[in-house]
Design a protein around this motif. Structure first.
Motif, PDB file in Angstrom:
ATOM      1  N   GLU A   1       0.690  -1.341  -0.204  1.00 44.03           N
ATOM      2  CA  GLU A   1      -0.026   0.050   0.149  1.00 44.03           C
ATOM      3  C   GLU A   1       0.903   1.282  -0.025  1.00 44.03           C
ATOM      4  O   GLU A   1       1.640   1.477   0.798  1.00 44.03           O
ATOM      5  CB  GLU A   1      -0.867  -0.007   1.259  1.00 44.03           C
ATOM      6  CG  GLU A   1      -1.873   0.988   1.331  1.00 44.03           C
ATOM      7  CD  GLU A   1      -2.899   1.031   2.258  1.00 44.03           C
ATOM      8  OE1 GLU A   1      -4.026   0.857   2.217  1.00 44.03           O
ATOM      9  OE2 GLU A   1      -2.331   0.895   3.474  1.00 44.03           O
ATOM     10  N   ILE A   2       0.738   1.894  -0.867  1.00 45.34           N
ATOM     11  CA  ILE A   2       1.070   3.337  -0.840  1.00 45.34           C
ATOM     12  C   ILE A   2       0.198   4.382  -0.762  1.00 45.34           C
ATOM     13  O   ILE A   2      -0.669   4.645  -1.656  1.00 45.34           O
ATOM     14  CB  ILE A   2       1.912   3.561  -2.227  1.00 45.34           C
ATOM     15  CG1 ILE A   2       3.100   2.725  -2.612  1.00 45.34           C
ATOM     16  CG2 ILE A   2       2.513   5.108  -2.139  1.00 45.34           C
ATOM     17  CD1 ILE A   2       3.708   2.805  -3.776  1.00 45.34           C
ATOM     18  N   LEU A   3       0.013   4.992   0.312  1.00 44.82           N
ATOM     19  CA  LEU A   3      -1.357   5.676   0.829  1.00 44.82           C
ATOM     20  C   LEU A   3      -1.473   6.823  -0.225  1.00 44.82           C
ATOM     21  O   LEU A   3      -0.867   7.504  -0.534  1.00 44.82           O
ATOM     22  CB  LEU A   3      -1.256   6.369   2.319  1.00 44.82           C
ATOM     23  CG  LEU A   3      -1.474   5.105   3.328  1.00 44.82           C
ATOM     24  CD1 LEU A   3      -1.386   5.507   4.672  1.00 44.82           C
ATOM     25  CD2 LEU A   3      -3.202   4.375   3.213  1.00 44.82           C
ATOM     26  N   ASN A   4      -2.947   7.034  -0.169  1.00 43.21           N
ATOM     27  CA  ASN A   4      -3.398   8.147  -1.309  1.00 43.21           C
ATOM     28  C   ASN A   4      -2.880   7.641  -2.814  1.00 43.21           C
ATOM     29  O   ASN A   4      -3.205   8.813  -3.781  1.00 43.21           O
ATOM     30  CB  ASN A   4      -2.972   9.654  -0.746  1.00 43.21           C
ATOM     31  CG  ASN A   4      -3.541   9.794   0.526  1.00 43.21           C
ATOM     32  OD1 ASN A   4      -4.503   9.412   1.055  1.00 43.21           O
ATOM     33  ND2 ASN A   4      -2.642  10.428   1.428  1.00 43.21           N
TER      34      ASN A   4
ATOM     35  N   VAL B   1      -5.947  -4.610  -7.647  1.00 38.75           N
ATOM     36  CA  VAL B   1      -5.602  -3.156  -7.475  1.00 38.75           C
ATOM     37  C   VAL B   1      -6.623  -2.340  -7.005  1.00 38.75           C
ATOM     38  O   VAL B   1      -7.494  -2.258  -7.975  1.00 38.75           O
ATOM     39  CB  VAL B   1      -4.584  -3.003  -8.478  1.00 38.75           C
ATOM     40  CG1 VAL B   1      -4.067  -1.672  -8.288  1.00 38.75           C
ATOM     41  CG2 VAL B   1      -3.398  -3.974  -8.811  1.00 38.75           C
ATOM     42  N   ASP B   2      -6.348  -1.321  -6.195  1.00 39.72           N
ATOM     43  CA  ASP B   2      -7.288  -0.232  -5.830  1.00 39.72           C
ATOM     44  C   ASP B   2      -6.428   1.015  -6.315  1.00 39.72           C
ATOM     45  O   ASP B   2      -5.312   1.261  -5.654  1.00 39.72           O
ATOM     46  CB  ASP B   2      -7.733  -0.071  -4.538  1.00 39.72           C
ATOM     47  CG  ASP B   2      -8.792  -1.042  -4.394  1.00 39.72           C
ATOM     48  OD1 ASP B   2      -9.389  -1.687  -5.351  1.00 39.72           O
ATOM     49  OD2 ASP B   2      -9.237  -1.320  -3.184  1.00 39.72           O
ATOM     50  N   ARG B   3      -6.670   1.619  -7.372  1.00 43.11           N
ATOM     51  CA  ARG B   3      -6.162   2.896  -7.656  1.00 43.11           C
ATOM     52  C   ARG B   3      -6.668   4.066  -7.004  1.00 43.11           C
ATOM     53  O   ARG B   3      -7.897   4.178  -7.404  1.00 43.11           O
ATOM     54  CB  ARG B   3      -6.000   3.102  -9.298  1.00 43.11           C
ATOM     55  CG  ARG B   3      -5.041   2.048  -9.749  1.00 43.11           C
ATOM     56  CD  ARG B   3      -4.767   2.184 -11.390  1.00 43.11           C
ATOM     57  NE  ARG B   3      -3.852   1.252 -11.824  1.00 43.11           N
ATOM     58  CZ  ARG B   3      -3.710   0.017 -12.053  1.00 43.11           C
ATOM     59  NH1 ARG B   3      -5.087  -0.438 -11.981  1.00 43.11           N
ATOM     60  NH2 ARG B   3      -2.843  -0.592 -12.493  1.00 43.11           N
ATOM     61  N   LEU B   4      -5.898   4.555  -6.075  1.00 43.74           N
ATOM     62  CA  LEU B   4      -6.583   5.495  -5.354  1.00 43.74           C
ATOM     63  C   LEU B   4      -6.516   7.050  -5.616  1.00 43.74           C
ATOM     64  O   LEU B   4      -7.036   7.896  -5.118  1.00 43.74           O
ATOM     65  CB  LEU B   4      -5.915   5.492  -3.728  1.00 43.74           C
ATOM     66  CG  LEU B   4      -6.130   4.079  -3.145  1.00 43.74           C
ATOM     67  CD1 LEU B   4      -5.178   3.954  -1.790  1.00 43.74           C
ATOM     68  CD2 LEU B   4      -7.271   3.491  -3.071  1.00 43.74           C
ATOM     69  N   ALA B   5      -5.925   7.344  -6.705  1.00 49.44           N
ATOM     70  CA  ALA B   5      -5.921   8.582  -7.317  1.00 49.44           C
ATOM     71  C   ALA B   5      -5.917   8.503  -8.862  1.00 49.44           C
ATOM     72  O   ALA B   5      -5.773   7.342  -9.345  1.00 49.44           O
ATOM     73  CB  ALA B   5      -4.286   9.079  -7.066  1.00 49.44           C
TER      74      ALA B   5
ATOM     75  N   GLU C   1      13.952   5.533   1.990  1.00 50.14           N
ATOM     76  CA  GLU C   1      13.486   4.391   1.440  1.00 50.14           C
ATOM     77  C   GLU C   1      11.796   4.337   1.698  1.00 50.14           C
ATOM     78  O   GLU C   1      11.035   3.444   1.306  1.00 50.14           O
ATOM     79  CB  GLU C   1      13.919   3.079   2.172  1.00 50.14           C
ATOM     80  CG  GLU C   1      15.524   3.040   1.721  1.00 50.14           C
ATOM     81  CD  GLU C   1      16.099   1.769   2.250  1.00 50.14           C
ATOM     82  OE1 GLU C   1      15.341   1.096   3.297  1.00 50.14           O
ATOM     83  OE2 GLU C   1      17.240   1.297   1.914  1.00 50.14           O
ATOM     84  N   LYS C   2      11.408   5.330   2.372  1.00 54.16           N
ATOM     85  CA  LYS C   2      10.008   5.789   2.682  1.00 54.16           C
ATOM     86  C   LYS C   2       9.391   6.652   1.412  1.00 54.16           C
ATOM     87  O   LYS C   2       8.185   6.894   1.375  1.00 54.16           O
ATOM     88  CB  LYS C   2       9.504   5.861   4.144  1.00 54.16           C
ATOM     89  CG  LYS C   2      10.018   4.900   5.013  1.00 54.16           C
ATOM     90  CD  LYS C   2       9.548   5.241   6.236  1.00 54.16           C
ATOM     91  CE  LYS C   2       9.847   3.967   7.328  1.00 54.16           C
ATOM     92  NZ  LYS C   2       9.441   4.534   8.759  1.00 54.16           N
ATOM     93  N   LEU C   3      10.012   7.321   1.030  1.00 54.42           N
ATOM     94  CA  LEU C   3       9.755   8.228  -0.052  1.00 54.42           C
ATOM     95  C   LEU C   3       9.068   7.867  -1.136  1.00 54.42           C
ATOM     96  O   LEU C   3       9.236   6.550  -1.564  1.00 54.42           O
ATOM     97  CB  LEU C   3      10.916   9.112  -0.555  1.00 54.42           C
ATOM     98  CG  LEU C   3      11.608  10.064   0.528  1.00 54.42           C
ATOM     99  CD1 LEU C   3      12.834  10.716  -0.091  1.00 54.42           C
ATOM    100  CD2 LEU C   3      10.480  11.219   0.839  1.00 54.42           C
ATOM    101  N   ILE C   4       8.064   8.428  -1.658  1.00 56.75           N
ATOM    102  CA  ILE C   4       7.230   7.830  -2.885  1.00 56.75           C
ATOM    103  C   ILE C   4       8.081   7.320  -4.045  1.00 56.75           C
ATOM    104  O   ILE C   4       7.785   6.511  -5.008  1.00 56.75           O
ATOM    105  CB  ILE C   4       5.936   8.689  -2.942  1.00 56.75           C
ATOM    106  CG1 ILE C   4       4.866   8.080  -3.975  1.00 56.75           C
ATOM    107  CG2 ILE C   4       6.491   9.990  -3.850  1.00 56.75           C
ATOM    108  CD1 ILE C   4       3.582   8.669  -4.064  1.00 56.75           C
ATOM    109  N   THR C   5       9.036   8.527  -4.218  1.00 54.91           N
ATOM    110  CA  THR C   5       9.953   8.033  -5.430  1.00 54.91           C
ATOM    111  C   THR C   5      10.686   6.782  -5.328  1.00 54.91           C
ATOM    112  O   THR C   5      10.896   6.204  -6.378  1.00 54.91           O
ATOM    113  CB  THR C   5      11.286   9.262  -5.349  1.00 54.91           C
ATOM    114  OG1 THR C   5      11.429   9.355  -3.868  1.00 54.91           O
ATOM    115  CG2 THR C   5      10.331  10.425  -5.874  1.00 54.91           C
TER     116      THR C   5
END
Length: 329
Positions: free
Chosen positions: A13-16, A26-30, A223-227
């Motif tokens: 999960e990558i929030l938002n 898969v749920d695409r949240l954006a 390592e927690k950055l979205i990039t």
């Protein structure tokens, strides 16, 4: 009945942004909603339609043409922009509201044919599939430069495109795609000897393990950055991880940027963008590589990543879109 048994287990999960379940769903949240093409866009007068690029692999696209050209008896030859949308390789669509809005504006302002590629998305289709889809689509487009028309060709391309004025572009992950397409075009070439005249990379998604500029030095935070987390999700088997040359084009051992396959390049960054300094480093590396083309940097104050798409009605957004359009000549 045990309701808990119906709850799907989350794998990643990558929030938002995105949620991946252990069953592969898969749920695409954006991302913005899908919208239909238009015979005449109310704001720009641009006509659009959806086309099939390839059945196998399944690649489609939305193509745009300034409507006034359809109303003329003669058919002037105009530039073409082949566009790769952003969304971290796992979100958005060539058929979405945001992308359609941007493409209509670019086609109108540049007086160009614009074609936005619907490449397959990760994680169901992990990288390098998107790279392959976009390369196949570009090769199909330039194959129209062959005068021998056949039933597989798209008339808006074969009728209106000046193949001496082929441009590619993209934002975020789409700019990453554009860079890698340029590298491949430089090494392999395009069909019929067609050359890419220019390319624009807007807020390109580049990253690496070694921090630069104001980026955090804290390894755990990095390592927690979205990039970082998005790349792990979309290309889990990438040799070198985030230091794969496709994401970090300046990593030691990466192919020389002198091999970029175009003659003009426009790199855009935004002040508040997490990846701003990566874009600037890329621009400088191109300048220092020995590449023979013309490269320009646009740095927009006070704005964040993909502002020209997400807040497309703002003054800065309209100004930037016009700047991109003016690059296409």
């Amino acid at each position: 009945m045990n309701m808990a048994s119906n709850v799907k287990e989350v794998a990643t999960e990558i929030l938002n942004f995105i949620r991946v379940y252990k069953d592969g769903s898969v749920d695409r949240l954006a991302g913005s909603p899908i919208v239909p093409p238009s015979a005449s866009d109310p704001e720009t007068g641009v006509s659009s339609k959806d086309i099939i690029v390839s059945q196998n692999p399944p690649i489609s696209a939305r193509i745009y043409l300034p409507k006034h050209l359809l109303d003329q008896c003669q058919h002037p030859k105009i530039p073409i922009l082949v566009y790769f949308h952003g969304g971290g390789f796992c979100l958005e669509s060539a058929f979405s509201f945001d992308e359609t809005k941007l493409m209509n504006s670019l086609a109108s302002s540049a007086n160009a044919v614009v074609i936005s590629i619907e490449y397959r998305l990760a994680p169901q289709h992990p990288l390098p599939i998107a790279y392959e889809d976009c390369w196949a689509a570009l090769q199909w487009i330039v194959s129209h430069s062959n005068a021998d028309c056949d039933s597989d060709k798209e008339p808006w391309i074969s009728t209106y495109v000046d193949f001496g004025r082929v441009y590619i572009g993209g934002d975020s992950a789409g700019a990453n795609l554009a860079h890698n397409i340029l590298m491949r075009a430089g090494s392999e070439g395009l069909q019929n000897g067609v050359k890419i005249k220019g390319a624009f990379l807007t807020h390109p998604y580049f990253w690496g393990t070694k921090p630069i500029g104001a980026e955090t030095r804290d390894v755990e935070r990095r390592e927690k950055l979205i990039t970082y987390t998005v790349w792990q999700l979309v290309y889990p088997d990438a040799p070198g991880g985030v230091d794969n040359p496709m994401l970090n084009p300046v990593v030691p051992g990466a192919p020389s940027l002198a091999g970029l396959g175009c003659s003009r390049l426009l790199v855009s960054v935004a002040e508040k963008d997490l990846m701003r300094e990566r874009g600037i480093m890329y621009y400088n590396a191109v300048k220092e590589s020995g590449w023979k083309g013309e490269v320009e940097l646009v740095d927009v104050d006070g704005e964040d990543h993909s502002f020209h798409i997400l807040v497309h009605h703002s003054h800065n957004a309209k100004k930037h879109i016009n700047r991109l359009a003016s690059f296409i000549v």
